[in-house]
Design a protein around this motif. Structure first.
Motif, mmCIF file in Angstrom:
data_model
loop_
_atom_site.group_PDB
_atom_site.id
_atom_site.type_symbol
_atom_site.label_atom_id
_atom_site.label_comp_id
_atom_site.label_asym_id
_atom_site.label_seq_id
_atom_site.Cartn_x
_atom_site.Cartn_y
_atom_site.Cartn_z
ATOM 1 N N VAL A 15 0.840 -1.201 0.000
ATOM 2 C CA VAL A 15 0.000 0.000 0.000
ATOM 3 C C VAL A 15 0.867 1.240 0.000
ATOM 4 C CG1 VAL A 15 -1.680 1.329 1.344
ATOM 5 C CG2 VAL A 15 -1.951 -1.145 1.093
ATOM 6 N N ARG A 16 1.879 1.247 0.853
ATOM 7 C CA ARG A 16 2.753 2.416 0.952
ATOM 8 C C ARG A 16 3.491 2.658 -0.363
ATOM 9 N NH1 ARG A 16 2.480 6.892 3.837
ATOM 10 N NH2 ARG A 16 4.515 7.853 4.168
ATOM 11 N N GLU A 17 3.997 1.598 -0.964
ATOM 12 C CA GLU A 17 4.717 1.735 -2.233
ATOM 13 C C GLU A 17 3.804 2.285 -3.322
ATOM 14 O OE1 GLU A 17 6.249 -2.127 -2.987
ATOM 15 O OE2 GLU A 17 8.065 -1.845 -1.760
ATOM 16 N N ARG A 18 2.545 1.835 -3.335
ATOM 17 C CA ARG A 18 1.608 2.333 -4.343
ATOM 18 C C ARG A 18 1.359 3.830 -4.148
ATOM 19 N NH1 ARG A 18 -2.570 0.025 -7.352
ATOM 20 N NH2 ARG A 18 -1.093 -1.711 -7.560
ATOM 21 N N ILE A 19 1.166 4.264 -2.912
ATOM 22 C CA ILE A 19 0.918 5.679 -2.635
ATOM 23 C C ILE A 19 2.110 6.526 -3.062
ATOM 24 C CG2 ILE A 19 0.612 7.383 -0.786
ATOM 25 C CD1 ILE A 19 -1.067 5.245 0.686
ATOM 26 N N MET A 20 3.292 6.079 -2.721
ATOM 27 C CA MET A 20 4.499 6.857 -3.026
ATOM 28 C C MET A 20 4.787 6.896 -4.523
ATOM 29 S SD MET A 20 6.923 5.709 0.197
ATOM 30 C CE MET A 20 8.219 6.885 -0.165
ATOM 31 N N SER A 21 4.182 5.995 -5.282
ATOM 32 C CA SER A 21 4.411 5.986 -6.727
ATOM 33 C C SER A 21 3.453 6.909 -7.482
ATOM 34 C CB SER A 21 4.262 4.565 -7.274
ATOM 35 O OG SER A 21 2.902 4.156 -7.249
ATOM 36 N N ILE A 22 2.425 7.427 -6.804
ATOM 37 C CA ILE A 22 1.447 8.313 -7.455
ATOM 38 C C ILE A 22 2.105 9.660 -7.729
ATOM 39 C CG2 ILE A 22 -0.755 9.519 -7.163
ATOM 40 C CD1 ILE A 22 -1.679 7.147 -5.448
ATOM 41 N N ALA A 23 2.029 10.115 -8.965
ATOM 42 C CA ALA A 23 2.722 11.335 -9.382
ATOM 43 C C ALA A 23 2.312 12.546 -8.554
ATOM 44 C CB ALA A 23 2.456 11.598 -10.865
ATOM 45 N N ALA A 24 1.046 12.602 -8.134
ATOM 46 C CA ALA A 24 0.569 13.754 -7.372
ATOM 47 C C ALA A 24 1.280 13.901 -6.035
ATOM 48 C CB ALA A 24 -0.932 13.628 -7.141
ATOM 49 N N PHE A 25 1.883 12.813 -5.528
ATOM 50 C CA PHE A 25 2.575 12.849 -4.248
ATOM 51 C C PHE A 25 4.088 12.886 -4.419
ATOM 52 C CE2 PHE A 25 -1.311 10.292 -2.917
ATOM 53 C CZ PHE A 25 -1.980 11.426 -2.455
ATOM 54 N N GLN A 26 4.544 13.254 -5.604
ATOM 55 C CA GLN A 26 5.984 13.322 -5.859
ATOM 56 C C GLN A 26 6.395 14.736 -6.255
ATOM 57 O OE1 GLN A 26 6.920 10.422 -8.851
ATOM 58 N NE2 GLN A 26 6.748 8.687 -7.459
ATOM 59 N N GLU A 27 7.612 15.055 -5.908
ATOM 60 C CA GLU A 27 8.220 16.310 -6.315
ATOM 61 C C GLU A 27 9.685 16.034 -6.612
ATOM 62 O OE1 GLU A 27 9.030 20.004 -3.701
ATOM 63 O OE2 GLU A 27 7.008 20.286 -4.563
ATOM 64 N N ASN A 28 10.064 16.314 -7.851
ATOM 65 C CA ASN A 28 11.435 16.001 -8.294
ATOM 66 C C ASN A 28 11.759 14.522 -8.098
ATOM 67 O OD1 ASN A 28 11.915 18.737 -8.938
ATOM 68 N ND2 ASN A 28 12.456 19.175 -6.796
ATOM 69 N N GLY A 29 10.737 13.686 -8.345
ATOM 70 C CA GLY A 29 10.947 12.244 -8.265
ATOM 71 C C GLY A 29 10.937 11.679 -6.865
ATOM 72 N N GLN A 30 10.675 12.518 -5.844
ATOM 73 C CA GLN A 30 10.696 12.061 -4.459
ATOM 74 C C GLN A 30 9.321 12.247 -3.814
ATOM 75 O OE1 GLN A 30 13.454 10.647 -3.003
ATOM 76 N NE2 GLN A 30 14.403 10.825 -5.043
ATOM 77 N N PHE A 31 8.990 11.377 -2.846
ATOM 78 C CA PHE A 31 7.742 11.506 -2.100
ATOM 79 C C PHE A 31 7.731 12.829 -1.354
ATOM 80 C CE2 PHE A 31 5.210 10.410 1.808
ATOM 81 C CZ PHE A 31 3.972 10.365 1.166
ATOM 82 N N ILE A 32 6.593 13.526 -1.350
ATOM 83 C CA ILE A 32 6.522 14.883 -0.799
ATOM 84 C C ILE A 32 6.523 14.925 0.728
ATOM 85 C CG2 ILE A 32 5.328 15.833 -2.799
ATOM 86 C CD1 ILE A 32 2.696 15.510 -1.316
ATOM 87 N N GLY A 33 6.408 13.771 1.373
ATOM 88 C CA GLY A 33 6.430 13.748 2.829
ATOM 89 C C GLY A 33 5.046 13.575 3.423
ATOM 90 N N GLU A 34 5.028 13.038 4.638
ATOM 91 C CA GLU A 34 3.769 12.678 5.277
ATOM 92 C C GLU A 34 2.860 13.888 5.496
ATOM 93 O OE1 GLU A 34 1.302 9.679 6.739
ATOM 94 O OE2 GLU A 34 3.295 9.506 5.852
ATOM 95 N N GLN A 35 3.427 15.014 5.915
ATOM 96 C CA GLN A 35 2.605 16.181 6.238
ATOM 97 C C GLN A 35 1.905 16.732 5.001
ATOM 98 O OE1 GLN A 35 4.703 19.313 8.259
ATOM 99 N NE2 GLN A 35 2.903 20.636 8.392
#
Length: 639
Positions: free
Chosen positions: A119-139
């Protein structure tokens, strides 16, 4: 789906990413929109259960909010909740939710689940939650979820992601064995792109009707041989109390202050943001050598900057078929309609200028802005009539729902319908006999009403039922078993059918004789004209295209794409008579085109086959499941 449609659908902004994830399961069933519950059922009530899995009022409400947000974004809020209820969308959505729970129940039976890591890997792979290829963080992740309309909690979103992972794993388990060969892909590409040019002579049935005479004895014999064709299904008649939304609407007056308030509250609906009109040339990179595609795009760009006609180059080279046919024109669009890279480039260009190459997930684009519209707000006076009618409609629907709820508590036996009607100045009416598939006189076509009319016991009264004009309560007052009618009842229809049958036989006989002479003629057109026939020509026809004097015809297609060039067909039956065709030329598909499109076609066909198999599997699986709907709770939510 056109390339433009795909560009509009697959934007990177979160509102689309989340919406698609939240309703992952709907795609292989009927895609519809939800309507908001108007009742007062508690959030713990179960609207339905599937193998012990509950669909609660809270789940139903949340699903509605998610879909309504997408609906308003796509359609500008022009469809109100009342309109959607009138169309029965809420019940369709409940069925979709039942289908989703059935998928999850079957996955559980098969032992398919999703881990927290997945589940976590799927969330972190969504483009909307990425910035410069990295997860934007929990907050920021949680902030973005709260910004959704309606807001969604992390727990709710992660539950939907878990379901999405389970679905993907289940689909893979059940369908990954399904493959498509290169030969199948090539055959499908040929089927879609092969073209023929034809000559055609037509023998319409109607032209032979005046040559047909039939006696009463002929009609009687024909009827005896085809009795089952005229079988009349079970018929019923009902007494009903109709709450007519249109009649109520006509008596509603909307105060000026309400019109002004609705205008202020929905000002976005009457605002037109900045729009541009652009044309583009797209060179697709999927399954291709990107460097080679870029080189071709740069060559086209050089031609354009050297003065070449943009529209002509788009028509000849663009791989977005819908816009290429219009010289690359995409018409007007606002921000948020295109993928981000395309939009960023287009909205910075002055009118008349051409962009450099723009790379998106679809390939390389060359964009030319051809016009712009500044943002504007329609004044109240220009939309007053629209707002007034909308408010009258919504208030009429609310009034109908309130009446239906009140009457539902008063009616238990057929005589109560008359009491409830008299109390409100209404009248109970009676229909003539009708079959299950016929519109009910006075109520129109309504599957929900028809189902009740043919399942309700005499002496019982239905609950409130939606119709095309409002809400109805009904009771069955008579029934007739299915039967074969007498000849006297259907003589006119049987006579017409027999005449048409004989006229078609004459058309086919004439076509057969003509085909024999045309096959031996040196000049098809000259021989046809000598026989007093009109020759129709059609160039570059693909399968499924409309054929002159015939329309789309699988039978004619089969002949056209199997006959050798220069060959004349035997007579081909059509709904309107018969035709004889000659294939004058055929455009073969180049081997290079087959190779270039093979991967994409194979992927598409495999996806189709897997979806079809999965849907069929789930249809069968659901037949063995315990599925119940609490009609009382649903009624409170939908009336």
């Amino acid at each position: 789906m056109t390339m433009l449609d795909r560009m509009r659908r697959h934007q990177g902004w979160l509102k689309w990413s989340l919406g698609l994830v939240v309703l992952t399961f709907v795609f292989f069933y009927v895609p519809d929109f939800l309507s908001p519950p108007a009742g007062t059922a508690g959030t713990s009530d179960a609207v339905a259960t599937v193998q012990g899995r509950t669909i609660s009022v809270n789940d139903f409400t949340r699903a509605y909010n998610a879909q309504m947000a997408q609906f308003r974004n796509a359609y500008g809020g022009n469809m109100s909740p009342a309109m959607l209820r009138q169309l029965g969308m809420d019940r369709q959505v409940l069925q979709q939710m039942i289908d989703q729970e059935a998928v999850l129940a079957e996955a559980a039976r098969l032992g398919i689940s999703a881990t927290d890591v997945e589940v976590r890997e799927r969330i972190m792979s969504i483009a909307a939650f990425q910035e410069n290829g990295q997860f934007i963080g929990e907050q920021r992740y949680r902030q973005l979820l709260r910004l959704q309309r309606p807001p969604i909690t992390a727990a709710q979103f992660e539950d939907e992601i878990r379901n999405s992972v389970i679905l993907d794993k289940m689909r893979a388990t059940l369908t990954e064995w399904i493959t498509v060969s290169d030969a199948e892909a090539d055959a499908e590409y040929r089927r879609r792109t092969e073209k023929v040019t034809l000559d055609l002579v037509s023998f319409p049935t109607v032209s032979f009707l005046d040559q047909v005479q039939v006696s009463d004895a002929d009609v009687a014999a024909y009827f005896e041989q085809n009795k089952e064709t005229y079988r009349i299904g079970e018929r019923r008649k009902v007494r009903y109390l109709l709450l007519d939304a249109q009649a109520i609407r006509n008596n509603i007056t909307v105060p000026e202050q309400d019109i002004q308030r609705a205008y202020r509250q929905n000002i976005d609906q009457y605002s037109q943001p900045e729009q541009i009109r652009a044309s583009h040339i797209l060179l697709n990179t999927e399954g291709k050598d990107e460097a080679a595609v870029r080189a071709k795009a740069e060559a086209l760009l050089a031609q354009i900057k050297g003065g070449a006609d943009f529209a002509a180059l788009a028509t000849a080279n663009s791989q977005d078929p819908a816009s290429a046919a219009k010289g690359g024109d995409l018409d007007f669009f606002g921000k948020g309609r295109m993928v981000p890279e395309f939009e960023a480039a287009a909205f910075t260009l002055p009118v008349g200028q051409v962009s450099d190459l723009v790379k998106t997930q679809y390939g390389f684009h060359i964009i030319k802005v051809t016009d712009k519209k500044a943002a504007e707000v329609q004044p109240l006076d220009s939309v007053r009539a629209q707002i007034t009618e909308q408010l009258k409609f919504e208030r009429a629907q609310t009034r109908v729902q309130d009446l239906a709820t009140a009457i539902d508590t008063e009616v238990t036996v057929p005589g109560d319908l008359d009491k409830a009607a008299a109390k409100r100045g209404l009248k109970v009416q009676e229909s003539p006999f009708f079959t299950r598939t016929e519109p009910i006189p006075g109520l129109g076509a309504s599957p929900e009403v028809s189902d009740q009319a043919f399942t309700l016991e005499q002496g019982k009264v239905s609950g409130p039922l939606r119709t095309g004009t409002g809400v109805a309560f009904l009771t069955v007052t008579g029934s007739e078993a299915a039967r074969v009618p007498t000849l006297a009842e259907v003589k006119e229809r049987a006579t017409t059918d027999l005449k048409r049958k004989k006229a078609q036989e004459l058309a086919v006989a004439r076509a057969r004789a003509t085909a024999t002479s045309l096959k031996s003629a040196a000049d098809f057109g000259a021989a046809a004209k000598a026989a007093g026939l009109t020759v129709r020509n059609a160039e570059n026809l693909t399968r499924g295209a409309a054929i002159p004097e015939v329309g789309p015809s699988p039978a004619v297609d089969e002949a056209l794409f199997s006959l050798p060039v220069g060959t004349v067909s035997d007579p081909i039956l059509t709904p309107n008579g018969a035709v004889v065709v000659r294939v004058s030329s055929r455009t073969d598909v180049p081997a290079a085109d087959l190779a270039a499109n093979r991967v994409a076609i194979r992927r598409e066909l495999a996806s189709q086959k897997r979806s079809q198999f999965f849907a069929s599997y789930m249809t069968k699986a659901k037949q063995g499941m315990g599925i119940t709907i609490d009609q009382a709770v649903l009624q409170r939510l939908t009336t």
